[in-house]
Design a protein around this motif. Sequence first.
Motif, PDB file in Angstrom:
ATOM      1  N   LEU A 159      -6.587   5.102   5.719  1.00 39.53           N
ATOM      2  CA  LEU A 159      -6.083   3.722   5.658  1.00 39.53           C
ATOM      3  C   LEU A 159      -5.752   3.280   4.240  1.00 39.53           C
ATOM      4  O   LEU A 159      -4.860   2.447   4.045  1.00 39.53           O
ATOM      5  CB  LEU A 159      -7.103   2.765   6.279  1.00 39.53           C
ATOM      6  CG  LEU A 159      -7.144   2.719   7.810  1.00 39.53           C
ATOM      7  CD1 LEU A 159      -8.300   1.839   8.280  1.00 39.53           C
ATOM      8  CD2 LEU A 159      -5.826   2.186   8.369  1.00 39.53           C
TER       9      LEU A 159
ATOM     10  N   ARG B  48      -2.330   4.798   3.587  1.00 42.69           N
ATOM     11  CA  ARG B  48      -1.343   4.095   4.418  1.00 42.69           C
ATOM     12  C   ARG B  48      -1.065   2.696   3.883  1.00 42.69           C
ATOM     13  O   ARG B  48       0.085   2.226   3.894  1.00 42.69           O
ATOM     14  CB  ARG B  48      -1.839   4.034   5.865  1.00 42.69           C
ATOM     15  CG  ARG B  48      -1.832   5.378   6.586  1.00 42.69           C
ATOM     16  CD  ARG B  48      -2.432   5.253   7.972  1.00 42.69           C
ATOM     17  NE  ARG B  48      -1.729   4.261   8.767  1.00 42.69           N
ATOM     18  CZ  ARG B  48      -2.248   3.657   9.840  1.00 42.69           C
ATOM     19  NH1 ARG B  48      -3.485   3.956  10.231  1.00 42.69           N
ATOM     20  NH2 ARG B  48      -1.550   2.770  10.506  1.00 42.69           N
TER      21      ARG B  48
ATOM     22  N   LEU C 115      -1.978  -2.128   9.949  1.00 41.55           N
ATOM     23  CA  LEU C 115      -2.933  -1.040   9.699  1.00 41.55           C
ATOM     24  C   LEU C 115      -4.163  -1.129  10.595  1.00 41.55           C
ATOM     25  O   LEU C 115      -4.781  -0.113  10.907  1.00 41.55           O
ATOM     26  CB  LEU C 115      -3.370  -1.068   8.235  1.00 41.55           C
ATOM     27  CG  LEU C 115      -2.248  -0.934   7.203  1.00 41.55           C
ATOM     28  CD1 LEU C 115      -2.760  -1.272   5.812  1.00 41.55           C
ATOM     29  CD2 LEU C 115      -1.660   0.467   7.239  1.00 41.55           C
TER      30      LEU C 115
ATOM     31  N   GLY D  98      -2.881  11.658   4.747  1.00 42.47           N
ATOM     32  CA  GLY D  98      -1.804  10.769   5.166  1.00 42.47           C
ATOM     33  C   GLY D  98      -2.225   9.749   6.199  1.00 42.47           C
ATOM     34  O   GLY D  98      -1.551   8.736   6.393  1.00 42.47           O
ATOM     35  N   GLN D  99      -3.362   9.999   6.889  1.00 43.47           N
ATOM     36  CA  GLN D  99      -3.849   9.061   7.894  1.00 43.47           C
ATOM     37  C   GLN D  99      -4.921   8.121   7.344  1.00 43.47           C
ATOM     38  O   GLN D  99      -5.328   7.186   8.030  1.00 43.47           O
ATOM     39  CB  GLN D  99      -4.411   9.833   9.094  1.00 43.47           C
ATOM     40  CG  GLN D  99      -3.363  10.637   9.859  1.00 43.47           C
ATOM     41  CD  GLN D  99      -3.957  11.428  10.999  1.00 43.47           C
ATOM     42  OE1 GLN D  99      -5.041  11.133  11.500  1.00 43.47           O
ATOM     43  NE2 GLN D  99      -3.249  12.458  11.443  1.00 43.47           N
TER      44      GLN D  99
ATOM     45  N   ARG E 295       1.195   3.033   0.786  1.00 47.81           N
ATOM     46  CA  ARG E 295       2.576   3.390   1.136  1.00 47.81           C
ATOM     47  C   ARG E 295       3.281   2.238   1.847  1.00 47.81           C
ATOM     48  O   ARG E 295       4.491   2.045   1.676  1.00 47.81           O
ATOM     49  CB  ARG E 295       2.575   4.657   1.977  1.00 47.81           C
ATOM     50  CG  ARG E 295       2.195   5.885   1.145  1.00 47.81           C
ATOM     51  CD  ARG E 295       2.088   7.152   1.959  1.00 47.81           C
ATOM     52  NE  ARG E 295       1.802   8.297   1.093  1.00 47.81           N
ATOM     53  CZ  ARG E 295       1.375   9.476   1.516  1.00 47.81           C
ATOM     54  NH1 ARG E 295       1.202   9.689   2.824  1.00 47.81           N
ATOM     55  NH2 ARG E 295       1.137  10.460   0.665  1.00 47.81           N
ATOM     56  N   ALA E 296       2.533   1.470   2.636  1.00 52.83           N
ATOM     57  CA  ALA E 296       3.131   0.294   3.276  1.00 52.83           C
ATOM     58  C   ALA E 296       3.567  -0.724   2.234  1.00 52.83           C
ATOM     59  O   ALA E 296       4.627  -1.361   2.358  1.00 52.83           O
ATOM     60  CB  ALA E 296       2.135  -0.333   4.247  1.00 52.83           C
TER      61      ALA E 296
END
Length: 285
Positions: free
Chosen positions: A70, A73, A136, A67-68, A76-77
């Motif tokens: 990049l 992320r 990010l 989940g961390q 998902r962003a």
Amino acid sequence: MPEPGPLSLPAPAKLNRLLHITGRRADGYHELQTLFQFLDHGDTLHLRRRDDGAIRLCPAMAGVPTGQNLIVRAARALQAETGCRLGADIRLDKRLPLGGGLGGGSSDAATALLGLDALWGLALPLDRLAELGLTLGADVPVFVRGHAAWGEGVGERLTPVALDTPWFVVVHPGVEVATAAVFGAPELTRHTPPITMARALQGGASSWRNDCEATVRGLHPPVAKAIDWLSARAPALLTGTGACVFARLDSEAEADRLLDEIAGRWQAFKARGLNRSPLHDALDR
């Protein structure tokens, strides 16, 4: 309309050909002036569309919760920004070292943003993708925009530039440098007088330096050893906060000879400097 096929896209390395630290902000971030340039060497992301909205990344990176990561992320962003209900299977071929100053994680995130934008048929404006990238990391926007650039602020205020495109030999001294430790070091030079982009370019590569280099030398003697060894053979600098150092060569033959001399000492590779990102070339095709 047929479903878009899978994509395989480059996530190129970057070099900081120059890096000045001109101040420290109240929020703890540093004001920078830098010259970003891409290399024809980096990671590769393989993207395949899913219809269930799930983001699956393989292989998992040691020490980095999924989940961390990049890449995850970024995906998902992009989903959150657009309301897109599609997902992706993402496979990463990792070639760039962690903590190397080559922008590997930021480049991976940018490739995920642009690749998924294409795979999902979103067609977001580049400006908006760069804004998402900035959430990010400070280096993500230059990879999103895809052109060598003069960077200011924390590196996000970008002006495209055309730099020389020599060959480089990049050496990894075998240590991982924590950016936070470098920027938090009390001895770091933080008050280099700002200069204009025109003055920086007029001075040329022979006048360029990295304000982080002295601090990184003190924190990591293997980096100092690599810079000293390279500097005896060609103009050499630290990139970013390290650990990687690079030497500028005038020809591929010179790069090959230097690589032969390095063999057995460190991990190293040769690459050509680029003013346009190979990611954008691949997407245009």
